[in-house]
Design a protein around this motif. Sequence first.
Motif, PDB file in Angstrom:
ATOM      1  N   GLN A 125       0.788  -1.439   0.108  1.00 15.46           N
ATOM      2  CA  GLN A 125       0.003  -0.151  -0.062  1.00 15.46           C
ATOM      3  C   GLN A 125       0.836   1.235   0.059  1.00 15.46           C
ATOM      4  N   ARG A 126       2.087   1.294   0.886  1.00 14.97           N
ATOM      5  CA  ARG A 126       2.921   2.331   0.762  1.00 14.97           C
ATOM      6  C   ARG A 126       3.317   2.768  -0.555  1.00 14.97           C
ATOM      7  N   ASN A 127       3.742   1.617  -1.363  1.00  7.48           N
ATOM      8  CA  ASN A 127       4.439   1.555  -2.675  1.00  7.48           C
ATOM      9  C   ASN A 127       3.051   2.128  -3.673  1.00  7.48           C
ATOM     10  N   GLN A 128       2.036   1.813  -3.505  1.00  4.93           N
ATOM     11  CA  GLN A 128       1.227   2.115  -4.451  1.00  4.93           C
ATOM     12  C   GLN A 128       0.817   3.683  -4.153  1.00  4.93           C
ATOM     13  N   SER A 129       1.010   4.198  -2.917  1.00  5.12           N
ATOM     14  CA  SER A 129       0.644   5.441  -2.730  1.00  5.12           C
ATOM     15  C   SER A 129       1.786   6.462  -3.265  1.00  5.12           C
ATOM     16  N   ALA A 130       2.935   5.823  -3.379  1.00  2.00           N
ATOM     17  CA  ALA A 130       4.123   6.704  -3.677  1.00  2.00           C
ATOM     18  C   ALA A 130       4.095   6.939  -5.096  1.00  2.00           C
TER      19      ALA A 130
END
Length: 67
Positions: A62-67
């Motif tokens: 989820q962190r990588n998707q929002s970056a």
Amino acid sequence: MQGAKKPNSSHRAPVGVLTAKPIALRLLTEERGALEQAASAEGRSMASQARIFFLRGLNEYQRNQSA
């Protein structure tokens, strides 16, 4: 005291977890061995340890998707 409920120490899932709807997870022999080792070291069931690993991976995803 009769009628008093004892805490269910064998129930390890957090409140709200859908225990009636398990998800099968297929692992390679080495992956299962690593999961078994981690669960043993943490004093957890393999399912509980797999859930922890899933949640950590989901958080990273989820962190990588929002970056």
